[in-house]
Each structure stands twice: as C-alpha cells, then as structure tokens.
Enzyme design. Structure first.
Site, PDB file in Angstrom:
ATOM      1  N   GLU A   1      -5.840  32.945  22.702  1.00  0.00           N
ATOM      2  CA  GLU A   1      -4.478  32.733  23.193  1.00  0.00           C
ATOM      3  C   GLU A   1      -4.259  31.228  23.332  1.00  0.00           C
ATOM      4  OE1 GLU A   1      -3.417  34.480  26.984  1.00  0.00           O
ATOM      5  OE2 GLU A   1      -1.295  34.113  26.629  1.00  0.00           O
TER       6      GLU A   1
ATOM      7  N   HIS B   1      -6.310  39.931  38.103  1.00  0.00           N
ATOM      8  CA  HIS B   1      -5.275  39.494  37.163  1.00  0.00           C
ATOM      9  C   HIS B   1      -5.655  39.856  35.721  1.00  0.00           C
ATOM     10  CE1 HIS B   1      -2.065  36.701  35.743  1.00  0.00           C
ATOM     11  NE2 HIS B   1      -2.886  36.575  34.713  1.00  0.00           N
ATOM     12  N   GLU B   2      -6.839  39.469  35.332  1.00  0.00           N
ATOM     13  CA  GLU B   2      -7.247  39.723  33.938  1.00  0.00           C
ATOM     14  C   GLU B   2      -7.363  41.217  33.689  1.00  0.00           C
ATOM     15  OE1 GLU B   2      -6.871  37.175  32.256  1.00  0.00           O
ATOM     16  OE2 GLU B   2      -7.037  35.714  33.877  1.00  0.00           O
TER      17      GLU B   2
ATOM     18  N   GLU C   1       2.917  37.496  31.880  1.00  0.00           N
ATOM     19  CA  GLU C   1       2.321  36.676  32.936  1.00  0.00           C
ATOM     20  C   GLU C   1       3.034  36.843  34.274  1.00  0.00           C
ATOM     21  OE1 GLU C   1      -0.475  35.753  32.638  1.00  0.00           O
ATOM     22  OE2 GLU C   1      -0.798  35.543  30.485  1.00  0.00           O
TER      23      GLU C   1
ATOM     24  N   MET D   1      -9.438  34.765  30.595  1.00  0.00           N
ATOM     25  CA  MET D   1      -8.662  35.303  29.472  1.00  0.00           C
ATOM     26  C   MET D   1      -8.900  36.792  29.326  1.00  0.00           C
ATOM     27  SD  MET D   1      -6.539  34.756  27.128  1.00  0.00           S
ATOM     28  CE  MET D   1      -5.957  36.103  26.114  1.00  0.00           C
ATOM     29  N   GLU D   2      -7.787  37.502  29.136  1.00  0.00           N
ATOM     30  CA  GLU D   2      -7.776  38.965  29.199  1.00  0.00           C
ATOM     31  C   GLU D   2      -8.097  39.672  27.894  1.00  0.00           C
ATOM     32  OE1 GLU D   2      -4.952  36.987  29.467  1.00  0.00           O
ATOM     33  OE2 GLU D   2      -3.276  37.880  28.382  1.00  0.00           O
TER      34      GLU D   2
ATOM     35  N   HIS E   1      -3.989  42.817  33.160  1.00  0.00           N
ATOM     36  CA  HIS E   1      -3.414  42.547  31.841  1.00  0.00           C
ATOM     37  C   HIS E   1      -3.699  43.682  30.859  1.00  0.00           C
ATOM     38  CE1 HIS E   1      -1.443  38.699  31.694  1.00  0.00           C
ATOM     39  NE2 HIS E   1      -2.492  37.973  32.028  1.00  0.00           N
TER      40      HIS E   1
END
Ligand code: 0A1
Ligand code: ZN
Length: 850
Positions: A122, A290-291, A313, A256-257, A294
């Site tokens: 990303e 959070h990840e 996001e 990062m997801e 996602h």
C-alpha cells in the site's frame, strides 16, 4: 527545478481498467540483490470499461522476458510501466522480472530488514514487485510460491504445499494488489488459536526475530479480543484458516493490513512491562485491532481508487476507537482522541496542507495518509452515527457489508447505504467529505420569559483551492444546567445545518448555563465568548465528562494567553477549580491526570495567531513553566495525597485501572520535581521495575537537569534493545529545555547508534526535535536548518518518511517575519535539491503555497 513536472491525478478522471484479472500466480526466487519474480496472470476484457491501451504499472523492475498465451512479446517499457498489444479476448500474461530487495531503502515493494524479506505494497508498492494493474479496483485471487532457504516463508491466505526450499500459499478471497504480502526469514512464532462464532478454528501466529518471543503475549491477547469484539459488535467473522502477524524493525508506518498476513512495525506489536510503557501497551492493542478490523473494512470491501482512502481508514479508525472505549475507559479515550485531533489534524486543516477528507487530486498518494483522512475521517463517521442513531447505524452497516462484500467502493456507495437504511437525504452531510477546513462555530444566547435561546453561526475559513464554503450539518450535542449545578436539559442533539440558526428551550425560571459540543459531537472550533465564571462553573458541575474536561482546558488556555500577552499571573480561579476536581476521589485517576494537562505550546501559538498576535515561542514556554510552578507551589498539600493514591502495589499489569494510576502519578511527579529538584524522580528511577515508571522518572530528571548518570545507566541497561533505545534518543530532546534542544539533537545524530536509515530511529530524534515547540523554533533558525539538512539527506534513501516529516514546517506562517524568512529559505533549499523525490516536492510546494 525538477526535470519533469510531477503529474497530478484527479478524482474526476477515474476510468475503470480495461480488463479483469481472473487469477494471479507468482513465484519468488529469493536472493538479496537479485530476486526473480515470475508472474502468470489471466486477463479477460472488462466490458464496462472504455477502450484503452494495455498498460501495466512497473517501477524499478528489470524485465527478463514476457509472453502472451505462450508467445514471447516485446513490450514498450518506461520508468513507470509497460504497454503491449494484447488479444481481443481473454489471455494469459507471463513475465519474469528481477528486483533488488537489499538495495530497496525506500521500504516500499519487496525489501529487507535485518536479513528478513518483507513487503509493503500500500499504496502503490506492488508495481515495484512485478508488472501489474496496480490499482485497488482490480481484484483477484493470488497463488504464491516462495523459493528460498529461509526457515519461514509466508504469504496471504491459507498455506498449501511446503517442502525443502519452498512454500506455497493460496488466498481464495479476491483482493487488490496493495494487500499482497510476502515475508521470509529465520523467524520464530508465538502461537495462538481462536474459534470463530460459527465454530471455525483459526491458527494465529505472531512472527518475530529470535529473542523477541517474550514480547508477544500481550499482542496475541489483543488479537483474540479484537476477533471476538468484531463478532459481537459488528457480526463480522474471520474468513481464513490462519492469521499471521509479523514484526519488522524497518517500516515506514505503524502497520499494514495485508490479507491474512499483517505486517507490523515492531514498535506497534512487541510489548513487555520492562520495555514498554502503559501508553505503548494501549497503542499496541489499538493497532492490532485496527489492522484486524480492516479485514472487513478495507479488505473484503475495499476502495475503488485512492481518493476513497477514508472509506476504509476513517471507518477502521472509528471502529478501533469504539473497541478501545469498550476495553478501557470511554471518557478517557474520547478526550485523548480530541487532544490528538486538535494537536495533529487541526493544524493540518488550518494550514497550507489542508485537504478534504476525500481529496480531489494528488501527486503522490503516500502524502495523503494524513490525520485528516484518518482521524477526521473517523469523526465524520461518528457524526453520521450521532445523526442517525445507534440502531440505524447498525442497520446501515449490515446493509453495507451485505451489499458491497467483495467490491471496490466509493464514498457515494457508503452514503447511499445510510440513505437507503434511514430514508435520510445526506446531500448536505456529504460536504464533510468534500469541504476542507475546520468549521468555526460562534455562539450567542439570550433569555426572556422563561425561554432560553442559543444562536449558532458557522463559518469555515478558505483553504487551498476552496475559497468559498457552504454550511455543513453540525451535530451539536448540548445540555443545560441551572445555576445551582443541576442538569435541567440532558444531552440533546441539535442539527445545526444553516449559516446561522437559533434553538429555543422553554420553561426555565432562571437563565441556564449551556454545556456545548458535548462528547465533542463534531470536529469544529467553538468560538464562545463565555466568561471564565461559566467555564469554572462547568469545570465544577458539568455532567458530561468531555465538556467538563474541556472547560478546564479552556480556562488553562485563557490564563496562559493572558500570561503570554500581559505578563499576568496565573488565574487562581482555574487553579483552585482544578484542585477541587483533583481532590474528588470518585473520579477516575486517568481522567484527573488528563485534567492536569494543559494545551500544547503549539496549540497556544495557534490561538494567539488566530487572535491576531504573533506568537513568541519563548514567551509561551515561559508561561507554561510559570503556570506549572505556581500549581506545584499551591498544591504542596495535594500532591503527596495524589501520589499516594497513584501508588500501585500489585504486580505490573498494563490494564486501564493500573495505567490510570500511573498516569496520575506521572502528572504529580512532574509538579513534584519542580519542588524537590528531582529527588522523588531519582528514587522512582532507582526503584522502577517497569518502563512506565522508569521513563517518567527519567523524563523528570532530564527536565531538572539531573540526567547525566540516569541517561548513562539507562543507555547501559538498554543498549541492546532497539525500541527502548528509540525512547532514550527521543526523550533527551523532548524533555529538555529549549536552548538544549538543537545542540542535543545534533550531538545525538553523531551517536554511533543513530541509524538514520531506520525510520523509527530517525523519527525518534528528528520527530522529538520538531515537536519541541520552543526548541525547534529557536530564534537563530538552527532547528530549521538541522531538520532541513537531514530531510535533504534522507530523501535519497526514503522519500516517504522524509515527506511526512516536512509537515514540521506547515505552521510557518504563524510566526514572526524573521522566522518565516528562515523557514522559507529552508523549504526553498529542500525544493532545489537535485533529484528531489515526488513525495517531498509535493509536500514542500504545498507548504510554500507554490
Ligand atoms: N493501511 C495501513 C497504513 C499504511 C499505509 C501506507 C503504508 O505504506 C505506504 C503502510 C501502512 C493502516 O491504516 O494501518
Ligand atoms: Zn488503517
């Protein structure tokens, strides 16, 4: 000047890609400087797309060979990709490229960190791995074969075959290339397991370098809690047999997801009581959540194009904030988020980098992973939820997941779901996505014949490219208190959607006191000409935890402004009002710790500038010092009581209850140090058995100028731990007095452990300097020069991290002519660097307003 003018990409120019990708097979033959990537990609024409040339993105790739349906082809290759003639129907594209992971210091694409291979795709990193339509609306299943001697070889999805020197993975869920990931190295795992709500067993792992296994237990628990929470609250279940997390030391962002294979900056996943503070633990928990979240908001439903970044996001930040509120304290989380928003997003929204939550153009998308897209994006979702109510929000989200699973979506799709679920017209609400800038709301009131009236006016100052603004719908949560402190109107949501609007409340014997913007119901600046008496009243009586805290904050702000402008002494009404709150043992210690905080010096500079003054960083520093000193002297009786209350006797745990007490203890110690010159800090430093206490002690010793021995002891104890050494580097700058900031920063850049190519280390040092308001803005310009020197140096190595740090200069127009001139000169110097990256060129040009 740059050789080529950087290209600007516009939202309005969106066109779909001319082909669908039906499947992707990748083989990686790993070698540090010459990895071979073999791709087999099935393309089929996209009937909904306009006619176009067949173009695949590709950067920094050496093309070894390419075939279409088995026949060799010779594409036209440029620095940005390739074009080739293709059959009119479906076809198989095959390519072999060579890449250099070891030489990849930008940390985008496939790179190496401490001997381990890892990827960051990303936003547009996949094009540095192989030729591909590297855009989020092209989704496909991926099968990946990794060949190499590394013990562990991971990719997305589920493991398939593995044997001597190879491993194969298959991801059954179609995904955009930005979610691709590969990791290979001699790693060890911390294992776990989770049974989903439908009874599926999921294998969990946190992969780390040998030696870090003892820092994984907390992250693993956080992952399980996140998985359970997403089932309970959003009905979302995990969808693969395995979920892997990997910790890497060299990473540009937090984490990062990537589908099924999240890659984390080691600072955002590793945690142990000895090496991590309470704040670190909380952050690890939030980022893991959070990840993980996602997986549904970002991966299963992704973005059509990068302008829609806030779709994933904003929503995912909103969800992780809900999670943290549920796991910890709701008021503390809300206040902390507002502090963060005002500290990072407001300056962005009120300066030259201001952009809408959904930007309309960019040159380098990496420059738009901003507080506006993330944090304001989350606030916009909070407002939507407030306006439609919890029940309708839940229905709309169910519809969103039902309707759009497997798709690449837009903000229009998102809002339509709410319109369909609620019957509401969200045309005006949509301005929150398209209009940049922070609305300013002014308030006036009147009282006659038992009727109390509140009149609000809204105005959003012009922002780059947007001179005129239309009124936005502002959910304004208000409560009313009567003069004896009882609440006479419980929290009520007003829909303030015109330039000027009056709301009436009747049936009062006496004029009530308004409590406005409860819970921080909208990301606006409230310009209320309220007297200090009213703020003091709210500080004492408000039932809303946010507005009560904010009343104290505003009193602090007003007294600091007076002190700066007129040399006034601190307002005792504020100090005594605050003392009453601090003495209330029924209040959460964490809440009281937040109450003890004051607005940041940068925030004060902005307030002064908004009121037409030129902020003097030294005067602001001095006022903050004096205020703290006066509090300390006034509270000689209170401080020991609070210190006793803050004492934790149980074994260390990073839970909300214990961290609350340590937060209060830290706030007390910083005042105590002003009275005892660091004696209590020294005792705490000697006794500390966890990083939270050790670090708060060290910080006070630095502040008291009693830091030589402690810094050395800390260094000797922790020199083998990269993450703790980041704290050692940063704190010596952050906690010191202004005149020492630049010399210390400069000295630390000469330290043998200043590994400036490591983003965490670079940020620890340069980030600490730029955040020290009075130190960075030293009147001789030395801070500006030092930062610019290092940004120029880092740009060749890591443009993304360099560009992010240019934001240190975004507030430059607030200051006096001398400082402005010096900053402008540094920005021009950066801009004239040969081979300046597109990332930094865009940032510097925007900041200069050029
Ligand atoms: N999507 C990630 C953040 C992220 C963005 C860009 C990156 O490299 C350019 C890396 C990570 C998140 O929101 O957590
Ligand atoms: Zn995210």
């Amino acid at each position: 000047m740059k050789a080529e003018a950087p290209q600007t990409i516009y939202l309005k120019d969106y066109t779909p890609f001319g082909w669908h990708v039906e499947s992707v097979h990748l083989t990686f033959r790993l070698a540090p400087n010459s990895t071979r990537v073999l791709s087999k990609i099935r393309f089929a024409p996209n009937p909904d797309a306009p006619a176009q040339d067949f173009f695949l993105h590709g950067e920094m790739l050496k093309l070894i060979g390419a075939k279409i349906d088995g026949a060799t082809v010779t594409p036209d290759v440029t620095d940005e990709g390739l074009t080739v003639t293709v059959p009119s129907g479906a076809f198989l594209w095959e390519a072999e490229v060579e890449i250099d992971p070891k030489g990849n210091t930008a940390l985008e694409g496939l790179y190496m960190s401490n001997g381990m291979y890892c990827t960051q795709c990303e936003a547009e990193g996949f094009r540095k791995i192989t030729y591909y339509p590297d855009r989020p609306d092209v989704m496909s299943t991926f099968t990946v074969r990794i060949e190499g001697d590394e013990k562990v070889k991971l990719s997305n999805g589920n493991p398939q075959e593995a044997g001597e020197g190879f491993a194969e993975w298959h991801d059954p869920w179609p995904k955009p290339a930005y979610l691709f990931a590969l990791v290979a190295g001699d790693l060890v795992n911390f294992p776990g397991a989770f049974t989903t709500m439908s009874g599926k067993q999921v294998e969990l792992n946190i992969w780390v370098r040998p030696g870090d296994e003892d820092k994984c237990a907390f992250g693993m628990e956080a992952l399980k809690k996140s998985m359970k929470w997403d089932e309970d609250v959003y009905g979302r279940e995990y969808d693969l047999d395995i979920f892997n997390i990997v910790a890497v030391d060299d990473f540009n962002m937090g984490a990062m997801e990537n589908k099924g294979l999240n890659v984390f900056n080691s600072s955002c996943v590793l945690a142990s009581p000895e090496t991590s503070t309470d704040a670190n633990f909380e952050r690890v928990e939030a980022i893991i959540a959070h990840e993980y979240f996602h997986n549904w908001t970002g991966n299963r439903i992704t973005c059509r194009d990068w302008f829609q970044l806030c779709l994933k996001e904003g929503l995912t930040v909103f969800r992780d904030a809900q999670f943290t509120s549920d796991m910890r304290s709701e008021p503390v989380k809300r206040i902390s988020d507002v502090i963060d928003l005002r500290g990072r997003q407001f300056p962005e929204d009120q300066g030259p980098l201001s952009h809408p939550v959904r930007p309309e153009s960019f040159q380098e998308i990496n420059n738009f992973y901003t507080a506006t897209v993330y944090e304001k994006g989350a606030e916009v979702i909070g407002m939507l939820k407030r306006l439609v109510g919890d029940e309708a929000y839940a229905r709309a989200l169910d519809l969103y997941f039902d309707r759009h699973d497997g798709q690449a979506c837009t903000i229009e799709d998102w809002l339509k779901v709410f319109e369909d679920a609620t019957g509401r017209d969200l045309a005006q609400f949509k301005r929150w996505y398209s209009q940049a800038g922070t609305p300013r709301v002014s308030v006036s009131e009147s009282f006659a014949d038992g009727t109390y009236s509140l009149t609000f006016r809204q105005e959003t100052p012009p922002t780059p490219g947007q001179p005129e603004k239309a009124p936005q719908v502002i959910p304004m949560a208000v409560g009313l208190l009567n003069p004896n402190g009882d609440e006479v109107l419980p929290t009520t949501l007003l829909e303030f959607n015109q330039s000027e609007q009056t709301f009436n409340f009747s049936g009062f014997a006496a004029k009530p006191v308004p409590s406005l913007l409860r819970g921080f119901s909208a990301p606006v600046v409230l310009d209320r000409e309220a007297g200090r008496d009213e703020q003091a009243f709210l500080l004492a009586h408000d039932t809303d935890t946010f507005t009560r805290w904010d009343a104290g904050r505003q009193l602090a702000r007003e007294t600091l402004v007076d002190m700066v402008l007129t040399g006034a002494t601190p307002d005792m009404a504020y100090i005594d009002g605050l003392e009453a709150v601090l003495r209330d043992e029924t209040l959460d210690p964490a809440y009281r710790a937040l109450m003890m905080g004051t607005p940041s010096q940068s925030e004060l500079a902005q307030v002064l500038a908004d009121r037409g003054h030129v902020p003097d960083p030294d005067a602001i520093w001095q006022a903050a010092e004096t205020l703290a000193q006066v509090k300390a002297e006034r509270w000689t009786d209170l401080l020991p009581r609070l210190a006793a209350e803050a004492e934790v006797t149980a074994p260390y745990s990073p839970d909300a209850e214990q961290s609350a007490r340590r937060a209060l203890g830290a706030a007390v110690l910083s005042l105590q140090t002003r009275l005892d010159g660091g004696a209590a800090a020294e005792t705490q430093f000697g006794r500390a058995d966890n990083m939270t206490l050790q670090l708060s002690a060290l910080s006070n010793l630095i502040r008291a100028g009693r830091d030589d021995a402690a810094l050395k002891a800390f260094h000797d104890q922790w020199q083998g731990d990269r993450l703790v050494m980041d704290k050692w580097f940063g704190l010596q700058i952050a906690a010191t007095t202004p005149e020492k900031v630049v010399p210390r920063t400069e000295a630390l850049t000469a330290h043998p452990a200043f590994d400036w190519k490591n983003p965490n280390r670079f940020r620890a040092v340069m980030g600490a300097m730029m955040m020290h308001h009075a130190g960075f803005h030293s009147v001789d310009g030395a801070g500006y020069r030092l930062l610019a020197d290092w940004l120029i140096r880092l740009d060749d190595v890591n443009p993304q991290t360099t560009a992010r740090m240019c934001s240190a200069f975004q507030t430059w127009r607030r200051y006096d002519a001398g400082r402005q001139e010096m900053i402008r000169a540094e920005l021009e110097r950066i801009r004239s660097k040969p081979k300046l990256s597109r990332d930094v060129d865009e940032m510097v040009s925007r900041i200069l307003g050029a």
